[in-house]
Design a protein around this motif. Structure first.
Motif, PDB file in Angstrom:
ATOM      1  N   LYS A  58      -9.721  80.681  27.812  1.00  0.00           N
ATOM      2  CA  LYS A  58     -10.563  82.303  27.356  1.00  0.00           C
ATOM      3  C   LYS A  58     -11.353  82.654  28.426  1.00  0.00           C
ATOM      4  N   SER A  59     -12.180  81.740  28.878  1.00  0.00           N
ATOM      5  CA  SER A  59     -13.142  82.209  29.799  1.00  0.00           C
ATOM      6  C   SER A  59     -12.805  83.064  31.013  1.00  0.00           C
ATOM      7  N   ASP A  70     -18.947  84.991  23.742  1.00  0.00           N
ATOM      8  CA  ASP A  70     -18.035  83.652  23.608  1.00  0.00           C
ATOM      9  C   ASP A  70     -18.438  82.893  22.066  1.00  0.00           C
ATOM     10  N   GLU A  71     -17.440  82.168  21.672  1.00  0.00           N
ATOM     11  CA  GLU A  71     -17.670  81.483  20.668  1.00  0.00           C
ATOM     12  C   GLU A  71     -18.008  82.586  19.422  1.00  0.00           C
TER      13      GLU A  71
HETATM   14 MG    MG Z   1     -14.454  78.542  25.685  1.00  0.00          MG
END
Ligand code: MG
Ligand code: ADP
Length: 439
Positions: A46-47, A145-146
């Motif tokens: 995902k990053s 993120d998250e």
């Molecule tokens: Mg991640």
């Protein structure tokens, strides 16, 4: 080679994207006209969906991440790749902090990615910098993120994430990228609302995996559950000839891990237990023997499997119920990573259900007592558990139940679950279970 593939190679050393979803997400983020929501399992990459766009954009990408440890990992990784990434956090030495702020205040900052915790982004000391970046139009993207941390329905709620809604409102015109692992629909909706995503483009790994066959067996109806399990394991392992396959049996308690492993071994399939009650050496041995295909079956508590990525897992059995449908999807999903046909089975028992139900309610009660008040969202674990129970007890496609729980459309199961293969059999089992419970 396209410019974007070239950037992927020069900055990250990758020849191709991990998946179509990753490539599509990167392109959508670069296009920049819409917010983007990325839902992919852990490890899917995902990053990169914001890191690569950050590098080809002019300006700075602000990345929100919940933990300093996570941030430091990412920043170290990026620094090693020669990517201008830094983080401002409470653990930063003042000199370094001044240096970063000086860069950000300069006419054309060198920095591409700025990682920051949600509490830091809301702290008064950071506001002048943020306002200045914003006023000068230097913010390329806001990446969260998250993102499930924003949801009170999630398992990892962080109050500071709620402040990101305000941040969002301040950054008019800056596209937002929200990222999380596959999440229940409820949590997805919370994320969209809290981060004020405007009809985002969603890039998600499909939940449905057609090589996984799901079924549910009522354990209490079996004359000998162990013999039943043995037959299932034999069939699942025997199917493919060239490759050696293996399996996982999940149990809730240490005792049942020992018991099931012992019975299976005695009946002819070598199996080893894995749980927190074992000496570290024995536990490592169990895992190594299984990883190296010396022992085909590991009988484990759910502590087993985090970070285990074995391709040839032909079956995952839940001897006891999982605590939520989301955990069940994750645990059973360790089967068939190689894409070959694999089986996921629950040996369901209403006694298990009642026990778990009791434990979950007790836990909720304890939490409320500690806090001294009740909240609607306290019920989340119970609702997640009820989804798990419904999966076992309802008449319907198992794949459809899972897909819909995660907000995906109904998949074409095509006989990959017991209900779609033979609904009469499932109904008959339910009727027999009902008769047994009223006796
Ligand atoms: Mg991640
Ligand atoms: P996630 O956040 O989805 O859990 P990460 O972004 O941490 O996943 O990436 C997981 C791993 O995949 C990292 O080691 C990353 O370098 C690697 N990765 C990401 N994209 C690719 C790609 N296109 N090709 C190969 N490896 C990749």
């Amino acid at each position: 080679m396209s410019a974007i593939h070239r950037a992927l190679k020069t900055h990250f050393g990758f020849d191709q994207f991990r998946s179509q979803q990753q490539e599509d997400a990167v392109n959508a983020v670069i296009k920049g006209d819409r917010d983007v929501f990325v839902l992919m399992p852990t490890g899917a990459g995902k990053s990169l969906c914001y890191q690569l766009p950050a590098l080809v954009a002019s300006g700075i990408t602000l990345v929100i991440s919940p933990l300093i440890a996570l941030i430091q990992d990412q920043v170290e990784h990026l620094k090693a790749l020669n990517v201008p990434a830094r983080s401002i956090n409470s653990k930063l030495p003042p000199a370094e902090r001044r240096q970063i702020l000086a860069d950000l205040e300069s006419e054309s900052p060198r920095l591409k990615l700025l990682y920051i915790t949600p509490e830091m982004v809301a702290s008064p000391s950071f506001q002048p910098c943020l306002s200045s970046l914003c006023a000068r139009g230097l913010l390329a993207y806001l990446a969260v993120d998250e993102a499930h941390c924003v949801s009170q329905w999630g398992h990892d709620f962080r109050p500071d994430y709620l402040k990101l809604g305000d941040l969002r409102s301040r950054l008019q015109g800056v596209p937002c990228v929200a990222l999380t692992a596959t999440a229940p629909k409820r949590v997805q909706q919370d994320i969209e609302r809290s981060l004020k995503l405007r009809s985002p483009l969603v890039f998600a790994t499909p939940v449905f995996r057609k090589n996984l066959k799901y079924d549910v067996i009522f354990r209490d109806l079996l004359p000998d559950p162990y013999v039943h399990l043995l037959a299932f394991a034999k069939e699942a392992l025997g199917g493919n000839t060239a490759e050696k396959g293996c399996g996982i049996v999940y149990c809730r308690t240490r005792e049942s891990c020992e018991e099931v492993a012992h019975k299976l071994t005695k009946l002819g399939i070598p199996a080893k237990p894995y749980h927190a009650g074992l000496k570290v050496g024995d536990r490592t041995d169990s895992q190594t023997d299984w990883m190296t295909d010396k022992v085909p079956v590991i009988v484990a508590t759910i502590s087993f499997g985090m970070g285990v990525d074995k391709a040839n897992v032909r079956f995952v059995v839940h001897w006891n119920l999982a605590k939520s449908l989301a955990s069940y999807y994750q645990e059973s999903g360790r089967a068939g990573r190689d894409g070959l046909p694999s089986s996921c089975r629950i040996y369901y028992s209403p006694k298990d259900r009642d026990q778990l139900n009791f434990l979950i309610r007790k836990e909720i009660g304890r939490k409320q007592e500690k806090r001294g008040s009740e909240k609607e969202q306290d019920k989340a674990p119970l609702m997640d558990f009820e989804a798990m129970v419904a999966f076992c007890e309802q008449e319907g496609c198992r794949h459809a139940t899972i897909s819909q729980f995660f907000g995906n459309p109904k998949p074409n199961c095509a006989g990959a679950c017991d209900f779609c293969r033979d609904p009469k059999l499932v109904r008959a089992q339910l009727a027999r279970a009902a008769a047994l419970s009223t006796r």
